[in-house]
Design a protein around this motif. Structure first.
Motif, PDB file in Angstrom:
ATOM      1  N   ALA A 158       0.760  -1.141   0.171  1.00  0.00           N
ATOM      2  CA  ALA A 158      -0.172   0.094  -0.075  1.00  0.00           C
ATOM      3  C   ALA A 158       0.795   1.237  -0.026  1.00  0.00           C
ATOM      4  O   ALA A 158       1.992   1.387   0.787  1.00  0.00           O
ATOM      5  CB  ALA A 158      -0.976  -0.044   1.164  1.00  0.00           C
ATOM      6  N   ILE A 159       0.403   2.396  -0.903  1.00  0.00           N
ATOM      7  CA  ILE A 159       1.246   3.529  -1.036  1.00  0.00           C
ATOM      8  C   ILE A 159       0.444   4.726  -0.861  1.00  0.00           C
ATOM      9  O   ILE A 159      -0.831   4.687  -1.394  1.00  0.00           O
ATOM     10  CB  ILE A 159       1.900   3.419  -2.073  1.00  0.00           C
TER      11      ILE A 159
ATOM     12  N   ASP B 271      -4.845   8.155   4.124  1.00  0.00           N
ATOM     13  CA  ASP B 271      -4.256   7.097   3.999  1.00  0.00           C
ATOM     14  C   ASP B 271      -3.760   6.171   5.504  1.00  0.00           C
ATOM     15  O   ASP B 271      -3.080   5.036   5.198  1.00  0.00           O
ATOM     16  CB  ASP B 271      -3.103   6.997   3.067  1.00  0.00           C
ATOM     17  N   SER B 272      -3.848   6.993   6.470  1.00  0.00           N
ATOM     18  CA  SER B 272      -3.185   6.481   7.524  1.00  0.00           C
ATOM     19  C   SER B 272      -3.683   5.102   8.107  1.00  0.00           C
ATOM     20  O   SER B 272      -2.900   4.344   8.421  1.00  0.00           O
ATOM     21  CB  SER B 272      -3.160   7.426   8.711  1.00  0.00           C
TER      22      SER B 272
ATOM     23  N   LEU C   6      -2.546   2.518   5.644  1.00  0.00           N
ATOM     24  CA  LEU C   6      -1.225   2.036   5.751  1.00  0.00           C
ATOM     25  C   LEU C   6      -0.953   1.379   7.135  1.00  0.00           C
ATOM     26  O   LEU C   6      -0.256   0.225   6.988  1.00  0.00           O
ATOM     27  CB  LEU C   6      -0.158   3.444   5.671  1.00  0.00           C
TER      28      LEU C   6
ATOM     29  N   ARG D  97       0.870  -2.424   7.155  1.00  0.00           N
ATOM     30  CA  ARG D  97       2.165  -2.416   8.206  1.00  0.00           C
ATOM     31  C   ARG D  97       1.946  -3.422   9.463  1.00  0.00           C
ATOM     32  O   ARG D  97       2.554  -4.318   9.661  1.00  0.00           O
ATOM     33  CB  ARG D  97       2.270  -0.996   8.592  1.00  0.00           C
TER      34      ARG D  97
ATOM     35  N   ALA E 254       4.015  -1.185   3.691  1.00  0.00           N
ATOM     36  CA  ALA E 254       3.390   0.031   3.844  1.00  0.00           C
ATOM     37  C   ALA E 254       4.458   1.324   3.296  1.00  0.00           C
ATOM     38  O   ALA E 254       5.198   1.632   4.206  1.00  0.00           O
ATOM     39  CB  ALA E 254       2.755   0.220   5.136  1.00  0.00           C
TER      40      ALA E 254
ATOM     41  N   ALA F 265       4.991   5.172   2.758  1.00  0.00           N
ATOM     42  CA  ALA F 265       4.848   6.676   2.404  1.00  0.00           C
ATOM     43  C   ALA F 265       5.592   7.022   1.521  1.00  0.00           C
ATOM     44  O   ALA F 265       6.907   7.407   1.648  1.00  0.00           O
ATOM     45  CB  ALA F 265       4.896   7.296   4.065  1.00  0.00           C
TER      46      ALA F 265
ATOM     47  N   ALA G  46       0.675  10.365   8.043  1.00  0.00           N
ATOM     48  CA  ALA G  46       0.965   9.058   6.882  1.00  0.00           C
ATOM     49  C   ALA G  46       2.121   8.656   7.517  1.00  0.00           C
ATOM     50  O   ALA G  46       2.206   7.131   7.853  1.00  0.00           O
ATOM     51  CB  ALA G  46       0.958   9.509   5.681  1.00  0.00           C
TER      52      ALA G  46
ATOM     53  N   TYR H 124       2.629   5.759  10.298  1.00  0.00           N
ATOM     54  CA  TYR H 124       1.946   4.260   9.882  1.00  0.00           C
ATOM     55  C   TYR H 124       2.565   3.536   8.945  1.00  0.00           C
ATOM     56  O   TYR H 124       2.014   2.616   8.569  1.00  0.00           O
ATOM     57  CB  TYR H 124       0.459   4.797   9.642  1.00  0.00           C
ATOM     58  N   ALA H 125       3.691   3.989   8.393  1.00  0.00           N
ATOM     59  CA  ALA H 125       4.209   3.183   7.250  1.00  0.00           C
ATOM     60  C   ALA H 125       5.343   2.530   7.840  1.00  0.00           C
ATOM     61  O   ALA H 125       5.934   2.781   8.840  1.00  0.00           O
ATOM     62  CB  ALA H 125       4.735   4.137   6.086  1.00  0.00           C
TER      63      ALA H 125
END
Length: 337
Positions: free
Chosen positions: A229-230, A236-237, A240, A244, A250, A252, A259, A262-263
């Motif tokens: 996921a990007i 998007d948080s 991601l 993750r 994940a 960012a 964001a 959460y990556a």
């Protein structure tokens, strides 16, 4: 038609799956912001609503998701006669992020199942998807039947909306302004012919992005652990974080403070093409190891950071770098949550 609540076609379980946010990773334009700017003082109105959106999302308001700014702005677009043609015309000026077109083409040619999960209105998401070679049934986005909604609007509704518009532009105290917005969206508007705008325009952000991603995974007999996921923003948080926490990849890309935390991989720069290396590593099962290696090799443009186990100081430093590139790539849209 836009897959607002996506029911993707069943894909081969042998295919690798990657899901991109659109605005940021693939195209720098914030389409709704640009469309709102067609309205007199629309940029200022949108920026106020964007801050209000962040507040509601972070407060965990029931049935409210990050990105619902695209629903908040609808009454103003209707009151000022903005049309579907206007949305499409603004979209036609949108650029593609450096390296994105070649990246998507390379992924598709190597058998990847490429999806877009975006808050964007369908008119914009489909145009950008077509430019990148992503089919409509692989795009989850926000269905927006603007002409049908306009038919519901009465002169009294327009007067009420214009009154709120004047208040937004003349009120300096954000606490007072946000209370007025609460009263309008969660009480007054529901009693108009337009009704509950949040049920009329279901924006694909936050938990709705997670739902779309999980549907995509299920259609391929996969779990989020097996996906990439990007994303780059507050919308998007959750997506991601879902990937993750499941052990997936994940990324960012030029992410903001909502964001990056959460990556598990941070990629900053003016070109997204390096994602290909992480896609190959994901298929091999070692994307985090590659991020650790690239962290020493890529420190400028692009810059790579492995975010696994990152402490608060490192996260803050990564966010600062991402914000710098975010401004370079996205311009005025970079300041939006």
């Amino acid at each position: 038609m836009c897959n607002n609540l996506i029911t993707p076609k069943v894909a081969s379980p042998d295919m690798n799956v990657i899901c991109f946010d659109l605005e940021g990773p693939l195209s720098p334009q914030d389409n709704a912001y640009e469309v709102a700017s067609l309205v007199p003082n629309g940029d200022a109105i949108f920026e106020t609503l964007s801050r209000y959106d962040d507040l509601l999302a972070l407060a965990g308001r029931h049935n409210y998701e990050p990105g619902d700014t695209l629903a908040l702005i609808v009454p103003f677009l209707l009151a000022h006669g903005i049309s579907e043609d206007d949305i499409t015309r603004v979209s036609s000026h949108a650029r593609i992020v450096g390296g994105a077109k070649d990246l998507i083409a390379r992924l598709l040619s190597h058998g990847w199942d490429v999806h877009i999960i975006s808050t964007s209105y369908e008119q914009h998401a489909h145009r950008i998807g077509a430019a990148l070679g992503v089919k409509r049934d692989h795009i989850a986005c926000t269905k927006f039947e603007i002409e049908k909604l306009r038919e519901k609007l009465t002169e009294d509704d327009i007067t009420r909306i214009r009154s709120l518009e004047e208040a937004i532009l003349s009120t300096n105290d954000e606490d007072v302004m946000f209370q007025k917005l609460d009263d309008f969206y969660f009480d007054e508007l529901k009693n108009t012919a337009l009704g509950d705008v949040f049920s009329q325009v279901r924006v694909v952000g936050g938990a709705r992005k997670v739902a779309a991603l999980e549907a995509i995974a299920a259609a391929s007999s996969k779990t989020p652990r097996e996906l990439i996921a990007i994303g780059d923003s507050i919308t998007d948080s959750a997506m991601l974080g879902c990937v993750r926490d499941a052990g997936g990849t994940a990324i960012a890309f030029n992410g903001n403070e909502y964001a990056v935390p959460y990556a598990n991989i941070g990629l900053a720069g003016t070109d997204i093409g390096l994602v290909w290396e992480f896609a190959e590593a994901h298929a091999r099962g070692d994307p985090i190891e590659l991020a650790r290696t690239f962290e020493h090799e890529y420190r400028d443009d692009p810059r790579v950071d492995c975010l696994v186990g990152a402490d608060a100081d490192k996260i803050e430093a990564v966010i600062d770098t991402h914000k710098r590139f975010r401004k370079i790539v996205r311009g005025d849209a970079a300041k939006l949550g």
